[in-house]
Write a protein that holds these residues in place. Structure first.
Motif, mmCIF file in Angstrom:
data_model
loop_
_atom_site.group_PDB
_atom_site.id
_atom_site.type_symbol
_atom_site.label_atom_id
_atom_site.label_comp_id
_atom_site.label_asym_id
_atom_site.label_seq_id
_atom_site.Cartn_x
_atom_site.Cartn_y
_atom_site.Cartn_z
ATOM 1 N N LEU A 137 7.164 6.572 10.680
ATOM 2 C CA LEU A 137 5.991 6.002 10.017
ATOM 3 C C LEU A 137 6.202 5.913 8.506
ATOM 4 O O LEU A 137 5.784 4.934 7.871
ATOM 5 N N ALA A 138 6.862 6.902 7.935
ATOM 6 C CA ALA A 138 7.142 6.882 6.497
ATOM 7 C C ALA A 138 8.085 5.730 6.147
ATOM 8 O O ALA A 138 7.918 5.056 5.122
ATOM 9 N N VAL A 139 9.083 5.501 7.000
ATOM 10 C CA VAL A 139 10.011 4.382 6.803
ATOM 11 C C VAL A 139 9.241 3.062 6.831
ATOM 12 O O VAL A 139 9.441 2.181 5.984
ATOM 13 N N ALA A 140 8.361 2.934 7.809
ATOM 14 C CA ALA A 140 7.586 1.697 7.965
ATOM 15 C C ALA A 140 6.714 1.424 6.735
ATOM 16 O O ALA A 140 6.653 0.288 6.248
ATOM 17 N N ARG A 141 6.061 2.457 6.234
ATOM 18 C CA ARG A 141 5.202 2.266 5.045
ATOM 19 C C ARG A 141 6.040 1.861 3.840
ATOM 20 O O ARG A 141 5.640 1.005 3.059
ATOM 21 N N GLN A 142 7.223 2.472 3.700
ATOM 22 C CA GLN A 142 8.103 2.141 2.577
ATOM 23 C C GLN A 142 8.595 0.696 2.672
ATOM 24 O O GLN A 142 8.851 0.038 1.660
ATOM 25 N N ALA A 143 8.707 0.195 3.893
ATOM 26 C CA ALA A 143 9.168 -1.180 4.109
ATOM 27 C C ALA A 143 8.037 -2.199 3.940
ATOM 28 O O ALA A 143 8.268 -3.404 4.075
ATOM 29 N N GLY A 144 6.823 -1.715 3.668
ATOM 30 C CA GLY A 144 5.725 -2.613 3.375
ATOM 31 C C GLY A 144 4.703 -2.783 4.474
ATOM 32 O O GLY A 144 3.766 -3.590 4.349
#
Length: 221
Positions: A137-144
């Motif tokens: 989920l953190a990766v997804a948020r960082q990707a926008g």
């Protein structure tokens, strides 16, 4: 002359896939190609072909440690690797991450490139465990992605549709002859041409009639 279809089959567990991914991203606006990204599962390819992780051979692991450092510098991709990473890779599953990336490909393909890159950054630059839901989920948020969309996609990774899509993509790579990653397939003169590894992109250019300008080409003006 039409654009040449170039397909990249990749798994974020593979640092060489990251190198190939970034170079192809740079060339997609320089060469006359239609670049398609295909998230697949390296573990499935290894099992189907009888291949084994190269790091399982001590001498090869020793070489890979030096090779990836040299390649990262030459390709200008921030792969950070140490001896401990080989055990970390063998002990960390990326199936959940690849299903998440597959879900993005199926529903929000405009995020496929930045999301894949962010997974590689987390795994190979920041050495985080990308198998855990909170890290995905953190990766997804960082990707926008919004938190709501990321959560929805996380729930999708256990669905038959996503599992089947990832399995089918992996089987497609195997049908082309893939035995590892990255696997690049160029469709040229009516037939598919398989290239294995991030160091075969110069040869790819030669086969499809495009000029190789090094791993970090200057963009067209």
């Amino acid at each position: 002359m039409g654009r040449t279809l170039v397909e990249l089959f990749y798994d974020v567990v593979s640092p060489y896939s990251w190198l190939g991914f970034e170079v192809l991203c740079r060339y997609q606006h320089i060469w006359n190609i239609d670049l398609r990204f295909h998230p697949a599962f390296l573990g499935g390819i290894m099992q189907a072909t009888g291949n084994k992780p190269p790091a399982m051979l001590p001498k090869r692991a020793e070489y890979m440690l030096k090779d990836i450092k040299r390649m990262a510098k030459y390709y200008q991709v921030p792969v950070q690797i140490s001896e401990n990473d080989f055990q970390r890779v063998l002990g960390t599953g990326t199936l959940g991450a690849m299903r998440f990336i597959t879900a993005i490909d199926m529903t929000q393909p405009q995020y496929l490139e930045p999301l894949s890159r962010e997974f590689w950054l987390r795994f190979w630059s920041q050495h985080e465990d990308i198998s855990q839901p909170e890290n995905i989920l953190a990766v997804a948020r960082q990707a926008g992605l919004s938190s709501e969309l990321a959560q929805k996609l996380l729930e999708m990774i256990s669905s038959p549709a996503v599992k089947n899509r990832l399995r089918e993509t992996t089987e497609e790579a195997i049908k082309y002859g893939a035995f590892g990653m990255p696997a690049v397939v160029a469709h040229f003169n009516g037939e598919p041409h398989l290239f294995f590894g991030s160091d075969r992109l110069e040869l790819l250019g030669s086969v499809i009639g495009e000029k190789w300008l090094g791993p970090v080409p200057s963009p067209k003006m």
